[in-house]
Scaffold this active site. Structure first.
Site, PDB file in Angstrom:
ATOM      1  N   LYS A 131       0.840  -1.213   0.000  1.00  0.00           N
ATOM      2  CA  LYS A 131       0.000   0.000   0.000  1.00  0.00           C
ATOM      3  C   LYS A 131       0.868   1.254   0.000  1.00  0.00           C
ATOM      4  O   LYS A 131       0.575   2.203  -0.735  1.00  0.00           O
ATOM      5  CB  LYS A 131      -0.924   0.003   1.230  1.00  0.00           C
ATOM      6  CG  LYS A 131      -2.081  -0.979   1.106  1.00  0.00           C
ATOM      7  CD  LYS A 131      -3.307  -0.297   0.575  1.00  0.00           C
ATOM      8  CE  LYS A 131      -4.382  -1.154  -0.025  1.00  0.00           C
ATOM      9  NZ  LYS A 131      -4.753  -2.383   0.503  1.00  0.00           N
ATOM     10  N   LYS A 214      -3.130 -11.094  -9.892  1.00  0.00           N
ATOM     11  CA  LYS A 214      -4.317 -11.174  -9.043  1.00  0.00           C
ATOM     12  C   LYS A 214      -5.459 -10.315  -9.558  1.00  0.00           C
ATOM     13  O   LYS A 214      -5.256  -9.157  -9.921  1.00  0.00           O
ATOM     14  CB  LYS A 214      -3.917 -10.690  -7.640  1.00  0.00           C
ATOM     15  CG  LYS A 214      -4.974 -10.951  -6.603  1.00  0.00           C
ATOM     16  CD  LYS A 214      -4.623 -10.316  -5.280  1.00  0.00           C
ATOM     17  CE  LYS A 214      -5.877  -9.812  -4.616  1.00  0.00           C
ATOM     18  NZ  LYS A 214      -5.656  -8.810  -3.602  1.00  0.00           N
ATOM     19  N   LYS A 217     -10.070  -5.279  -7.092  1.00  0.00           N
ATOM     20  CA  LYS A 217     -10.952  -4.135  -7.346  1.00  0.00           C
ATOM     21  C   LYS A 217     -10.162  -2.890  -7.717  1.00  0.00           C
ATOM     22  O   LYS A 217     -10.618  -2.071  -8.488  1.00  0.00           O
ATOM     23  CB  LYS A 217     -11.731  -3.795  -6.067  1.00  0.00           C
ATOM     24  CG  LYS A 217     -12.767  -4.820  -5.700  1.00  0.00           C
ATOM     25  CD  LYS A 217     -13.430  -4.421  -4.380  1.00  0.00           C
ATOM     26  CE  LYS A 217     -13.627  -5.645  -3.520  1.00  0.00           C
ATOM     27  NZ  LYS A 217     -14.096  -5.384  -2.180  1.00  0.00           N
TER      28      LYS A 217
HETATM   29  P1  TYM Z   1     -10.995  -7.970   0.247  1.00  0.00           P
HETATM   30  O1  TYM Z   1     -12.190  -7.093   0.362  1.00  0.00           O
HETATM   31  O2  TYM Z   1      -9.807  -7.433  -0.492  1.00  0.00           O
HETATM   32  O3  TYM Z   1     -11.369  -9.355  -0.408  1.00  0.00           O
HETATM   33  C1  TYM Z   1     -12.440 -10.104   0.111  1.00  0.00           C
HETATM   34  C2  TYM Z   1     -12.176 -11.585  -0.027  1.00  0.00           C
HETATM   35  O4  TYM Z   1     -11.957 -11.934  -1.392  1.00  0.00           O
HETATM   36  C3  TYM Z   1     -10.707 -12.596  -1.518  1.00  0.00           C
HETATM   37  N1  TYM Z   1     -10.077 -12.226  -2.794  1.00  0.00           N
HETATM   38  C4  TYM Z   1      -9.519 -13.103  -3.620  1.00  0.00           C
HETATM   39  N2  TYM Z   1      -9.386 -14.431  -3.542  1.00  0.00           N
HETATM   40  C5  TYM Z   1      -8.781 -15.055  -4.573  1.00  0.00           C
HETATM   41  N3  TYM Z   1      -8.306 -14.390  -5.665  1.00  0.00           N
HETATM   42  C6  TYM Z   1      -8.417 -13.059  -5.781  1.00  0.00           C
HETATM   43  N4  TYM Z   1      -7.974 -12.425  -6.851  1.00  0.00           N
HETATM   44  C7  TYM Z   1      -9.052 -12.347  -4.731  1.00  0.00           C
HETATM   45  N5  TYM Z   1      -9.327 -11.042  -4.501  1.00  0.00           N
HETATM   46  C8  TYM Z   1      -9.949 -10.994  -3.302  1.00  0.00           C
HETATM   47  C9  TYM Z   1      -9.873 -12.126  -0.339  1.00  0.00           C
HETATM   48  O5  TYM Z   1      -8.847 -13.042  -0.052  1.00  0.00           O
HETATM   49  C10 TYM Z   1     -10.923 -12.036   0.734  1.00  0.00           C
HETATM   50  O6  TYM Z   1     -11.168 -13.307   1.296  1.00  0.00           O
HETATM   51  N6  TYM Z   1      -8.960  -7.572   4.744  1.00  0.00           N
HETATM   52  C11 TYM Z   1      -9.998  -8.215   3.989  1.00  0.00           C
HETATM   53  C12 TYM Z   1     -11.396  -7.979   4.530  1.00  0.00           C
HETATM   54  C13 TYM Z   1     -11.541  -8.335   5.975  1.00  0.00           C
HETATM   55  C14 TYM Z   1     -11.610  -9.640   6.517  1.00  0.00           C
HETATM   56  C15 TYM Z   1     -11.742  -9.463   7.917  1.00  0.00           C
HETATM   57  C16 TYM Z   1     -11.580 -10.925   5.957  1.00  0.00           C
HETATM   58  C17 TYM Z   1     -11.637  -7.443   6.995  1.00  0.00           C
HETATM   59  N7  TYM Z   1     -11.757  -8.127   8.158  1.00  0.00           N
HETATM   60  C18 TYM Z   1     -11.850 -10.545   8.768  1.00  0.00           C
HETATM   61  C19 TYM Z   1     -11.680 -12.010   6.829  1.00  0.00           C
HETATM   62  C20 TYM Z   1     -11.825 -11.829   8.213  1.00  0.00           C
HETATM   63  C21 TYM Z   1      -9.944  -7.677   2.583  1.00  0.00           C
HETATM   64  O7  TYM Z   1      -9.479  -6.607   2.333  1.00  0.00           O
HETATM   65  O8  TYM Z   1     -10.543  -8.476   1.677  1.00  0.00           O
END
Ligand code: TYM
Length: 351
Positions: A131, A214, A217
């Site tokens: 980041k 990857k 978003k």
């Molecule tokens: P976030 O919002 O970036 O993504 C949400 C979920 O989608 C998965 N993901 C992917 N998996 C496989 N390939 C990809 N290209 C891909 N892009 C996204 C992420 O691994 C995630 O499971 N920090 C987290 C949100 C969060 C969270 C938590 C998750 C906040 N608190 C507590 C679990 C438990 C995040 O930014 O995910």
């Protein structure tokens, strides 16, 4: 959505106390529409796990504040993720679906955990380093302590399993560190050690269409296929997907961009289709245009019913509000208990 919900949730709460069902927590940030990476990395497992376990799925709107959305965008994004959760089949009668900021208990646990989270370990976190590399003008404290807030989300319900994609693995490691540290400090086996979960197999990483490793978003336009994308948009994005000049030898190893295309195909196409294009590649008869056309059609077939439900549910304010209210109530019950116990352990007593 009343009696059945209360009944299912209460039974699972009781079974969880005896260790007969696992507690599952996961969330997705409200930073835009969900894409296939979110679906295959996380939501697919949410759907399987909600059939048996005690599940909490939330929308991580506190986390999305690190990028400073406007109030209108924040609200619209939270609502959109909620609608998309429901459209994918996350069922409020089986899972507790809630909005992170409806649970200020999370913010309190975050504050308490922050006292034992160290600068060095937070600075070493890969997602933080990434980041600050990408956004050197916005290195805020929320970004640094992002893994602590995530730990609070998970520990607030004393989760066992956290279904997430590969990119979240390190955050889960940090959650275990914070949980163990707390347990040691207060001489209790209070928090379980939550694990990143994918039914015993390697965590998933769905690649982007632009050759990047990857799907995400915040990656470049055209990298991600959204669950709300129309068939025309999907066709356009997939036809522009990065490829190379084609195989130069029989049975040669595929370069990463081509491997990525096959990985995407494996998520939405049949095994026969994948094998067909694999054979064409290996025999040097591959025409990427044909493969992309097929991939686009298979993605459309997968996404279309979800998109239809998204459009339908987005209109139903009454149902959406009901889900949010019910979810907040259920989540509060579990979170309130944890925070009360943690306060007691730390030494905050009532006078
Ligand atoms: P976030 O919002 O970036 O993504 C949400 C979920 O989608 C998965 N993901 C992917 N998996 C496989 N390939 C990809 N290209 C891909 N892009 C996204 C992420 O691994 C995630 O499971 N920090 C987290 C949100 C969060 C969270 C938590 C998750 C906040 N608190 C507590 C679990 C438990 C995040 O930014 O995910």
């Amino acid at each position: 959505m009343n009696d059945l919900f209360i009944y299912t949730a209460s039974i699972r709460n009781i079974l969880a106390i005896f260790g007969l069902v696992k507690t599952v927590v996961s969330g997705i940030r409200s930073t835009g529409n969900l894409h296939l990476g979110n679906y295959f990395g996380a939501i697919k497992n949410f759907l399987r796990m909600q059939e048996q376990e005690r599940c909490f799925f939330f929308i991580a709107d506190y986390h999305s504040l690190t990028t400073h959305p406007t109030p209108a965008d924040l609200h619209a994004n939270v609502r959109q993720v909620l609608v998309e959760y429901l459209a994918c089949g996350i069922d409020p009668e089986k899972s507790t679906i809630y909005i992170q900021s409806d649970l200020p208990e999370t913010a309190e646990l975050y504050l308490l955990l922050n006292m034992n989270a160290y600068m060095g370990e937070l600075e070493r976190c890969t997602s933080f380093k990434e980041k600050i590399r990408k956004h050197p003008g916005n290195i805020n404290a929320g970004l640094l302590t992002y893994p602590v807030l995530m730990a609070a989300d998970i520990l607030i319900h004393k989760a066992d399993y956290v279904p997430v994609g590969k990119d979240q693995e390190q955050h889960l490691e940090m959650t275990r560190t914070f949980a163990n540290r707390f347990n040691r400090m207060y001489n209790q086996e209070y928090f379980p050690e939550p694990v990143a979960y994918n039914f015993g197999t390697e965590l998933v990483k769905i690649p982007g269409l632009d050759g990047s490793g990857k799907m995400g978003k915040s990656e470049a336009e055209g990298n991600a296929v959204m669950l709300a994308d129309s068939p025309e948009v999907i066709r356009k994005k997939v036809m522009k997907a990065m490829t190379d000049e084609g195989p130069k030898e029989i049975n040669q190893q595929k370069p990463e961009v081509i491997e990525n295309l096959f990985t995407l195909m494996k998520t939405v196409s049949t095994e026969e289709t994948v094998a067909h294009f694999d054979d064409l590649y290996n025999s040097m008869k591959m025409r990427y245009g044909d493969m992309k056309k097929q991939l686009a059609e298979d993605m459309i077939a997968f996404i279309y019913p979800i998109r239809e439900r998204i459009l339908e549910l987005a209109k139903d304010d009454i149902y959406i509000n009901k889900v949010v209210k019910k979810g907040a109530e259920k989540a509060k019950e579990s979170a309130g208990k944890t925070v009360g116990e943690v306060r007691e352990m730390i030494g905050f007593r009532k006078f």
